[in-house]
Write a protein that holds these residues in place. Structure first.
Motif, PDB file in Angstrom:
ATOM      1  N   ILE A  40       0.846  -1.197   0.000  1.00  0.00           N
ATOM      2  CA  ILE A  40       0.000   0.000   0.000  1.00  0.00           C
ATOM      3  C   ILE A  40       0.882   1.247   0.000  1.00  0.00           C
ATOM      4  O   ILE A  40       0.602   2.211  -0.715  1.00  0.00           O
ATOM      5  CB  ILE A  40      -0.985  -0.017   1.193  1.00  0.00           C
ATOM      6  CG1 ILE A  40      -2.048  -1.095   0.965  1.00  0.00           C
ATOM      7  CG2 ILE A  40      -1.612   1.348   1.416  1.00  0.00           C
ATOM      8  CD1 ILE A  40      -2.955  -1.356   2.146  1.00  0.00           C
ATOM      9  N   LYS A  41       1.956   1.207   0.764  1.00  0.00           N
ATOM     10  CA  LYS A  41       2.886   2.344   0.754  1.00  0.00           C
ATOM     11  C   LYS A  41       3.506   2.528  -0.627  1.00  0.00           C
ATOM     12  O   LYS A  41       3.611   3.648  -1.125  1.00  0.00           O
ATOM     13  CB  LYS A  41       3.982   2.146   1.814  1.00  0.00           C
ATOM     14  CG  LYS A  41       3.497   2.394   3.233  1.00  0.00           C
ATOM     15  CD  LYS A  41       4.544   2.102   4.274  1.00  0.00           C
ATOM     16  CE  LYS A  41       5.783   2.949   4.117  1.00  0.00           C
ATOM     17  NZ  LYS A  41       6.762   2.756   5.200  1.00  0.00           N
ATOM     18  N   TYR A  42       3.910   1.426  -1.272  1.00  0.00           N
ATOM     19  CA  TYR A  42       4.468   1.510  -2.624  1.00  0.00           C
ATOM     20  C   TYR A  42       3.443   2.088  -3.597  1.00  0.00           C
ATOM     21  O   TYR A  42       3.780   2.900  -4.459  1.00  0.00           O
ATOM     22  CB  TYR A  42       4.916   0.135  -3.130  1.00  0.00           C
ATOM     23  CG  TYR A  42       6.146  -0.423  -2.455  1.00  0.00           C
ATOM     24  CD1 TYR A  42       7.261   0.378  -2.215  1.00  0.00           C
ATOM     25  CD2 TYR A  42       6.198  -1.753  -2.061  1.00  0.00           C
ATOM     26  CE1 TYR A  42       8.393  -0.139  -1.596  1.00  0.00           C
ATOM     27  CE2 TYR A  42       7.325  -2.282  -1.449  1.00  0.00           C
ATOM     28  CZ  TYR A  42       8.419  -1.471  -1.218  1.00  0.00           C
ATOM     29  OH  TYR A  42       9.530  -1.978  -0.615  1.00  0.00           O
ATOM     30  N   ASN A  75       3.848   5.343  -5.874  1.00  0.00           N
ATOM     31  CA  ASN A  75       3.677   5.258  -7.326  1.00  0.00           C
ATOM     32  C   ASN A  75       2.594   6.208  -7.824  1.00  0.00           C
ATOM     33  O   ASN A  75       2.698   6.750  -8.917  1.00  0.00           O
ATOM     34  CB  ASN A  75       3.350   3.814  -7.727  1.00  0.00           C
ATOM     35  CG  ASN A  75       3.610   3.552  -9.185  1.00  0.00           C
ATOM     36  OD1 ASN A  75       4.697   3.813  -9.683  1.00  0.00           O
ATOM     37  ND2 ASN A  75       2.611   3.057  -9.883  1.00  0.00           N
ATOM     38  N   GLU A  76       1.554   6.414  -7.024  1.00  0.00           N
ATOM     39  CA  GLU A  76       0.460   7.316  -7.397  1.00  0.00           C
ATOM     40  C   GLU A  76       0.750   8.764  -6.992  1.00  0.00           C
ATOM     41  O   GLU A  76      -0.042   9.650  -7.267  1.00  0.00           O
ATOM     42  CB  GLU A  76      -0.847   6.854  -6.752  1.00  0.00           C
ATOM     43  CG  GLU A  76      -1.396   5.569  -7.323  1.00  0.00           C
ATOM     44  CD  GLU A  76      -1.816   5.692  -8.773  1.00  0.00           C
ATOM     45  OE1 GLU A  76      -2.470   6.691  -9.127  1.00  0.00           O
ATOM     46  OE2 GLU A  76      -1.490   4.791  -9.564  1.00  0.00           O
ATOM     47  N   LYS A 128      -4.349  10.759   1.899  1.00  0.00           N
ATOM     48  CA  LYS A 128      -5.126  10.953   0.676  1.00  0.00           C
ATOM     49  C   LYS A 128      -5.751   9.632   0.235  1.00  0.00           C
ATOM     50  O   LYS A 128      -6.917   9.596  -0.160  1.00  0.00           O
ATOM     51  CB  LYS A 128      -4.235  11.534  -0.430  1.00  0.00           C
ATOM     52  CG  LYS A 128      -4.937  11.734  -1.748  1.00  0.00           C
ATOM     53  CD  LYS A 128      -5.970  12.823  -1.675  1.00  0.00           C
ATOM     54  CE  LYS A 128      -6.587  13.085  -3.032  1.00  0.00           C
ATOM     55  NZ  LYS A 128      -7.731  13.962  -2.970  1.00  0.00           N
ATOM     56  N   LEU A 129      -5.009   8.545   0.308  1.00  0.00           N
ATOM     57  CA  LEU A 129      -5.538   7.235  -0.047  1.00  0.00           C
ATOM     58  C   LEU A 129      -6.704   6.872   0.867  1.00  0.00           C
ATOM     59  O   LEU A 129      -7.727   6.363   0.395  1.00  0.00           O
ATOM     60  CB  LEU A 129      -4.451   6.156   0.020  1.00  0.00           C
ATOM     61  CG  LEU A 129      -4.914   4.730  -0.315  1.00  0.00           C
ATOM     62  CD1 LEU A 129      -5.447   4.649  -1.746  1.00  0.00           C
ATOM     63  CD2 LEU A 129      -3.783   3.744  -0.100  1.00  0.00           C
ATOM     64  N   TYR A 142      -8.230   1.418  -7.747  1.00  0.00           N
ATOM     65  CA  TYR A 142      -6.983   1.338  -8.522  1.00  0.00           C
ATOM     66  C   TYR A 142      -6.924   0.001  -9.266  1.00  0.00           C
ATOM     67  O   TYR A 142      -6.090  -0.859  -8.972  1.00  0.00           O
ATOM     68  CB  TYR A 142      -5.771   1.509  -7.598  1.00  0.00           C
ATOM     69  CG  TYR A 142      -5.709   2.874  -6.971  1.00  0.00           C
ATOM     70  CD1 TYR A 142      -5.145   3.944  -7.657  1.00  0.00           C
ATOM     71  CD2 TYR A 142      -6.252   3.114  -5.707  1.00  0.00           C
ATOM     72  CE1 TYR A 142      -5.112   5.209  -7.100  1.00  0.00           C
ATOM     73  CE2 TYR A 142      -6.217   4.384  -5.144  1.00  0.00           C
ATOM     74  CZ  TYR A 142      -5.651   5.412  -5.844  1.00  0.00           C
ATOM     75  OH  TYR A 142      -5.621   6.669  -5.297  1.00  0.00           O
ATOM     76  N   PRO A 143      -7.795  -0.175 -10.255  1.00  0.00           N
ATOM     77  CA  PRO A 143      -7.851  -1.463 -10.965  1.00  0.00           C
ATOM     78  C   PRO A 143      -6.606  -1.771 -11.794  1.00  0.00           C
ATOM     79  O   PRO A 143      -6.428  -2.913 -12.207  1.00  0.00           O
ATOM     80  CB  PRO A 143      -9.089  -1.323 -11.857  1.00  0.00           C
ATOM     81  CG  PRO A 143      -9.251   0.144 -12.049  1.00  0.00           C
ATOM     82  CD  PRO A 143      -8.764   0.779 -10.775  1.00  0.00           C
ATOM     83  N   GLN A 144      -5.770  -0.794 -12.006  1.00  0.00           N
ATOM     84  CA  GLN A 144      -4.553  -1.025 -12.782  1.00  0.00           C
ATOM     85  C   GLN A 144      -3.500  -1.809 -11.990  1.00  0.00           C
ATOM     86  O   GLN A 144      -2.550  -2.311 -12.557  1.00  0.00           O
ATOM     87  CB  GLN A 144      -3.964   0.298 -13.300  1.00  0.00           C
ATOM     88  CG  GLN A 144      -3.429   1.226 -12.246  1.00  0.00           C
ATOM     89  CD  GLN A 144      -4.450   2.205 -11.687  1.00  0.00           C
ATOM     90  OE1 GLN A 144      -5.628   1.897 -11.594  1.00  0.00           O
ATOM     91  NE2 GLN A 144      -3.998   3.379 -11.294  1.00  0.00           N
TER      92      GLN A 144
END
Length: 120
Positions: free
Chosen positions: A8-10, A14-15, A21-22, A55-57
């Protein structure tokens, strides 16, 4: 640290977003993820599902087990084509407006007839 929390941190890195915010994006209370990361505790499955939905990607296998690539091959996913959605929406809008125009023409004709009758 728990693999899921590390991933989740990664994902946030990446985002280019913060954990806070997440949390906001997935509808979690402030601190749900950050406390879990700080205390190295588990998070509820519903938050993992929300992340996967938003985040389906990102590969579920990667998020949960760090198995395989972080990002899915977007060509092979069933993500909606945003251009197609816009095209469909414009078509629906145009049809709706045509119906509105036809109704307004009928109302105008009716009102014109009433005006003519009142002038006689």
């Amino acid at each position: 640290m728990n693999i899921i929390l590390e991933n989740i941190k990664y994902l946030t890195v990446n985002e280019n977003i913060t954990i806070t915010k997440l949390e906001s994006i997935i509808g979690a209370s402030k601190g749900v993820l950050s406390r879990a990361i700080a205390n190295d505790t588990d998070i509820q499955t519903k938050w993992i599902l929300k992340i996967v939905e938003k985040y389906p990607q990102y590969s579920c296998e990667w998020l949960i087990k760090r198995d395989g690539p972080m990002l899915k091959n977007l060509e092979n996913t069933n993500l909606p084509n945003p251009n197609l959605e816009i095209e469909v929406n414009y078509k629906e809008l145009a049809e709706s407006r045509k119906e509105t125009i036809e109704i307004q023409k009928k109302v105008i004709s009716y009102l014109e007839a009433q005006i003519e009758n009142s002038n006689l």
